[in-house]
Scaffold this motif. Structure first.
Motif, short mmCIF file in Angstrom:
data_model
loop_
_atom_site.label_atom_id
_atom_site.label_comp_id
_atom_site.label_asym_id
_atom_site.label_seq_id
_atom_site.Cartn_x
_atom_site.Cartn_y
_atom_site.Cartn_z
N ASN A 123 6.24 2.40 1.56
CA ASN A 123 6.07 2.04 2.96
C ASN A 123 7.40 2.14 3.71
O ASN A 123 7.45 2.67 4.83
CB ASN A 123 5.49 0.63 3.06
CG ASN A 123 4.96 0.31 4.42
OD1 ASN A 123 4.57 1.19 5.18
ND2 ASN A 123 4.94 -0.96 4.74
N ALA A 141 5.14 2.52 17.27
CA ALA A 141 3.79 2.48 16.71
C ALA A 141 3.82 2.04 15.25
O ALA A 141 2.99 1.24 14.80
CB ALA A 141 3.12 3.84 16.84
N TRP A 142 4.79 2.53 14.48
CA TRP A 142 4.88 2.13 13.08
C TRP A 142 5.21 0.64 12.97
O TRP A 142 4.66 -0.05 12.10
CB TRP A 142 5.93 2.95 12.34
CG TRP A 142 5.89 2.69 10.87
CD1 TRP A 142 5.13 3.35 9.95
CD2 TRP A 142 6.60 1.68 10.15
NE1 TRP A 142 5.34 2.81 8.72
CE2 TRP A 142 6.23 1.78 8.81
CE3 TRP A 142 7.50 0.70 10.52
CZ2 TRP A 142 6.74 0.94 7.83
CZ3 TRP A 142 8.01 -0.14 9.54
CH2 TRP A 142 7.63 0.00 8.21
N PHE A 196 2.13 -1.22 13.51
CA PHE A 196 1.26 -0.99 12.36
C PHE A 196 1.74 -1.73 11.11
O PHE A 196 0.97 -1.95 10.18
CB PHE A 196 1.20 0.52 12.11
CG PHE A 196 0.33 0.96 10.99
CD1 PHE A 196 -1.05 0.87 11.09
CD2 PHE A 196 0.87 1.48 9.83
CE1 PHE A 196 -1.87 1.30 10.06
CE2 PHE A 196 0.08 1.91 8.80
CZ PHE A 196 -1.30 1.81 8.91
N TYR A 197 2.99 -2.15 11.10
CA TYR A 197 3.63 -2.75 9.93
C TYR A 197 2.90 -4.02 9.47
O TYR A 197 2.73 -4.23 8.27
CB TYR A 197 5.09 -3.05 10.24
CG TYR A 197 5.84 -3.63 9.09
CD1 TYR A 197 6.19 -2.84 8.01
CD2 TYR A 197 6.21 -4.96 9.07
CE1 TYR A 197 6.88 -3.36 6.94
CE2 TYR A 197 6.90 -5.49 8.00
CZ TYR A 197 7.23 -4.69 6.94
OH TYR A 197 7.90 -5.21 5.89
N PHE A 216 -0.24 -4.82 9.72
CA PHE A 216 -1.46 -4.40 9.04
C PHE A 216 -1.14 -3.87 7.64
O PHE A 216 -1.83 -4.18 6.68
CB PHE A 216 -2.18 -3.33 9.87
CG PHE A 216 -3.29 -2.65 9.14
CD1 PHE A 216 -4.49 -3.31 8.90
CD2 PHE A 216 -3.15 -1.34 8.68
CE1 PHE A 216 -5.52 -2.68 8.22
CE2 PHE A 216 -4.16 -0.71 7.99
CZ PHE A 216 -5.36 -1.38 7.76
N GLN A 217 -0.09 -3.08 7.53
CA GLN A 217 0.30 -2.53 6.24
C GLN A 217 0.65 -3.63 5.24
O GLN A 217 0.31 -3.54 4.07
CB GLN A 217 1.50 -1.59 6.38
CG GLN A 217 1.16 -0.19 6.74
CD GLN A 217 0.45 0.51 5.62
OE1 GLN A 217 -0.77 0.55 5.58
NE2 GLN A 217 1.19 1.08 4.71
N SER A 221 -3.10 1.35 0.68
CA SER A 221 -2.10 1.21 1.73
C SER A 221 -1.15 2.40 1.77
O SER A 221 -0.71 2.81 2.84
CB SER A 221 -1.31 -0.09 1.56
OG SER A 221 -0.43 0.01 0.48
N PHE A 266 -0.92 7.64 8.59
CA PHE A 266 -0.24 7.15 9.78
C PHE A 266 1.07 7.89 10.01
O PHE A 266 1.43 8.19 11.16
CB PHE A 266 0.01 5.65 9.68
CG PHE A 266 0.59 5.08 10.94
CD1 PHE A 266 -0.23 4.80 12.02
CD2 PHE A 266 1.95 4.86 11.06
CE1 PHE A 266 0.30 4.30 13.19
CE2 PHE A 266 2.49 4.36 12.22
CZ PHE A 266 1.66 4.08 13.29
#
Length: 178
Positions: free
Chosen positions: A99, A136-137, A140-141, A143-144, A155, A162
């Motif tokens: 990630n 955006a990342w 999104f973090y 959620f990850q 994931s 993503f």
């Protein structure tokens, strides 16, 4: 000024550990923003005299690596260690590292294209498009982090999708708008 604000945010989050401990991902986002800012500083350091550039570059690379290690370590120890089996913990460790590698790839791509746009066209609103993939990342973090605890392999696949979308979307938007 930006370095002072980001550094103050990291310090204040460390002071207010009761609140931030429940929301560990927000500490990680602040530290990742620090890493992004230091990466931008690393790009600027190249225009300094040689001796200063080397010393500042070593310092900034060290800070960036420490930020990334902190995020992986904080993510790993913030999840509930007693609920998962040792084999699943190893898969989770790999998922956390992958990630962060996705984050580094998104940042490198976005900052490279931002630098290219600045070089080719000066300061324009289009500079924000590649940087939007970093934002955006970071959104999104959260959620990850929840997905890694429940389904670490899924994931990684979601993160890969993503990554591709985050790098393609700003340029698709730019093509559409021009």
């Amino acid at each position: 000024m930006i370095q002072m604000v980001v550094g103050s945010a990291v310090t204040l989050s460390a002071i207010n550990i009761a609140f931030m401990g429940r929301h560990f991902w927000s500490v990680n986002v602040i530290v990742l923003l620090t890493a992004v800012w230091n990466f931008l500083n690393l790009v600027v350091v190249g225009s300094m005299p040689q001796a200063q550039a080397i010393s500042f570059s070593l310092y900034l690379v060290t800070v960036i690596i420490l930020c990334l290690i902190f995020v992986i370590r904080n993510s790993y120890y913030s999840s509930n260690l007693s609920e998962t089996k040792p084999k699943e913990r190893n898969i989770q460790k790999v998922s956390y590292v992958v990630n962060i590698i996705f984050f580094v790839l998104i940042c490198a791509g976005a900052l490279f294209f931002t630098w290219g746009l600045m070089f080719a066209g000066g300061f324009q609103w289009k500079l924000l498009l590649p940087l939007s993939s970093i934002v955006a990342w970071l959104i999104f973090y959260k959620f990850q982090m929840k997905l890694i605890v429940k389904r670490p392999v899924a994931s990684v696949l979601v993160g890969l999708v993503f990554l591709v979308l985050a790098l393609i979307a700003p340029f698709a938007i730019a093509i559409f708008l021009t």
